[in-house]
Design an enzyme around this catalytic site. Structure first.
Site, PDB file in Angstrom:
ATOM      1  N   THR A 174       0.818  -1.215   0.000  1.00  0.00           N
ATOM      2  CA  THR A 174       0.000   0.000   0.000  1.00  0.00           C
ATOM      3  C   THR A 174       0.844   1.254   0.000  1.00  0.00           C
ATOM      4  O   THR A 174       1.771   1.379   0.798  1.00  0.00           O
ATOM      5  CB  THR A 174      -0.843  -0.004   1.287  1.00  0.00           C
ATOM      6  OG1 THR A 174      -1.617  -1.179   1.289  1.00  0.00           O
ATOM      7  CG2 THR A 174      -1.709   1.228   1.388  1.00  0.00           C
ATOM      8  N   GLY A 204      -9.768  -2.992   3.850  1.00  0.00           N
ATOM      9  CA  GLY A 204      -8.675  -2.848   4.812  1.00  0.00           C
ATOM     10  C   GLY A 204      -8.682  -1.479   5.484  1.00  0.00           C
ATOM     11  O   GLY A 204      -9.713  -0.801   5.560  1.00  0.00           O
ATOM     12  N   ASP A 205      -7.511  -1.087   5.929  1.00  0.00           N
ATOM     13  CA  ASP A 205      -7.386   0.189   6.651  1.00  0.00           C
ATOM     14  C   ASP A 205      -7.304   1.398   5.714  1.00  0.00           C
ATOM     15  O   ASP A 205      -7.501   2.532   6.156  1.00  0.00           O
ATOM     16  CB  ASP A 205      -6.118   0.168   7.508  1.00  0.00           C
ATOM     17  CG  ASP A 205      -4.858  -0.003   6.654  1.00  0.00           C
ATOM     18  OD1 ASP A 205      -4.848  -0.897   5.784  1.00  0.00           O
ATOM     19  OD2 ASP A 205      -3.893   0.759   6.838  1.00  0.00           O
ATOM     20  N   GLY A 228      -3.673  -4.412   7.079  1.00  0.00           N
ATOM     21  CA  GLY A 228      -4.603  -3.380   7.513  1.00  0.00           C
ATOM     22  C   GLY A 228      -5.430  -3.725   8.735  1.00  0.00           C
ATOM     23  O   GLY A 228      -5.822  -2.829   9.490  1.00  0.00           O
TER      24      GLY A 228
HETATM   25  N1  GLY Z   1      -2.843  -1.832   4.164  1.00  0.00           N
HETATM   26  C1  GLY Z   1      -3.631  -2.260   3.117  1.00  0.00           C
HETATM   27  C2  GLY Z   1      -4.556  -3.311   3.417  1.00  0.00           C
HETATM   28  O1  GLY Z   1      -4.409  -4.047   4.372  1.00  0.00           O
HETATM   29  O2  GLY Z   1      -5.500  -3.465   2.667  1.00  0.00           O
END
Ligand code: GLY
Length: 312
Positions: A174, A204-205, A228
């Protein structure tokens, strides 16, 4: 010097120092998770053009979003287990405005859709079919984002179909970006295709304000990369900004936010990496596993820097 004159002059000196601090404008800077030289350079050029941190982080995210070889962001991102490339992104400005999209399909630049949500709707987050409908109404073009390479990787994965988050996938993941613009104002952004071969519908986050990105113009900003679920459960970027508000350096704030995950969730076979920057332009980075790095462009010079980590 008589006592009264002395007091008057020290008060004046104190006021001058406070005013100096208030008037201090740091140099523009842009930082991004992982090795993203083209991204931070594009962001830097944009900041030089328009002056604005927000334009910089958006331009920086465009680069990996359009790169078919980046398998964790936008075009060429690995699909979910049903073969859909689903995208999450968010953006936040120095005024506390924020926009995000989740579970968006078929749009090359989700970061710009997130920005349009922020600037053109009364909402913060649009999801799935609604986000796509909004994007199309805004003039974004629908495209196939599944490349031959990603499709092949998915077909390979299906042979075993094992749930297995990969640490530092291809030394990239990401993209999170933070920038200070010409007026010293902060902005942040994040864009991803999420965890490779995730369950259909998993978010996700990256679209979560306070999770993947948080900015407060009185303090600074933070952004996240990695698995995330753990960023969301600890609201990592918000936590880091609040640590900095308490007086911690960006480095200390990132370390403490990583330790929050490490202590609370004993399992450590996954990666989370944080970046933070404060209003003086000081920055920090920390990750659970080694292998996390980040890119910074300042004074037009770009550098990739290895982050410190909890696990050695
Ligand atoms: N950090 C990206 C995700 O976990 O989708």
């Amino acid at each position: 010097m008589r006592r009264r004159t002395f007091l008057q002059s020290t008060t004046l000196l104190g006021l001058a120092a406070t005013n100096q601090q208030k008037n201090f404008v740091p140099e523009p800077v842009i930082i991004a998770t992982w090795k993203n030289e083209k991204g931070t350079k594009a962001g830097w050029d944009k900041i030089m053009q328009t002056g604005k941190a927000l334009d910089g982080v958006e331009a920086g995210a465009w680069v990996p979003e359009a790169d078919p070889n980046e398998t964790t962001v936008g075009y060429g991102g690995y699909p979910d287990r049903d073969g859909h490339v689903t995208l999450d992104a968010c953006i936040m400005d120095h005024l506390g405005n924020a926009g995000s999209v989740t579970f968006l399909e078929g749009i090359m630049h989700p970061i710009s859709v997130a920005r349009a949500v922020m600037e053109k709707t009364p909402h913060v987050m649009l999801s799935g079919a609604g986000a796509l409908q909004f994007a199309l109404e805004q003039g974004f073009k629908k495209e196939n984002l599944l490349t031959e390479k990603s499709k092949k990787a998915w077909e390979e994965w299906k042979k075993v179909a094992k749930y297995e988050p990969k640490v530092n996938i291809e030394r990239h993941d990401t993209i999170g970006l933070l920038a200070l613009g010409k007026a010293g104002e902060i902005a942040g952004a994040c864009s991803t295709s999420g965890m490779a071969f995730k369950m259909h519908g998993r978010v996700g986050d990256s679209p979560i304000i306070g999770g993947a990105v948080y900015c407060d113009d009185e303090v600074g900003g933070a952004c996240a990369t990695g698995l995330g679920e753990f960023v969301m459960k600890t609201l990592g970027s918000f936590l880091i900004v609040e640590f900095m508000r308490q007086g911690k350096s960006p480095q200390q704030a990132c370390e403490d936010a990583i330790m929050r995950i490490v202590k609370r969730y004993k399992y450590q076979e996954f990666q989370v990496g944080y970046l933070a920057i404060n209003k003086k332009g000081e920055y920090g980075a920390y990750a659970i596993q080694k292998g996390f790095n980040f890119t910074i462009t300042k004074h037009g010079v770009t550098q990739v820097i290895e982050s410190a980590s909890y696990m050695s």
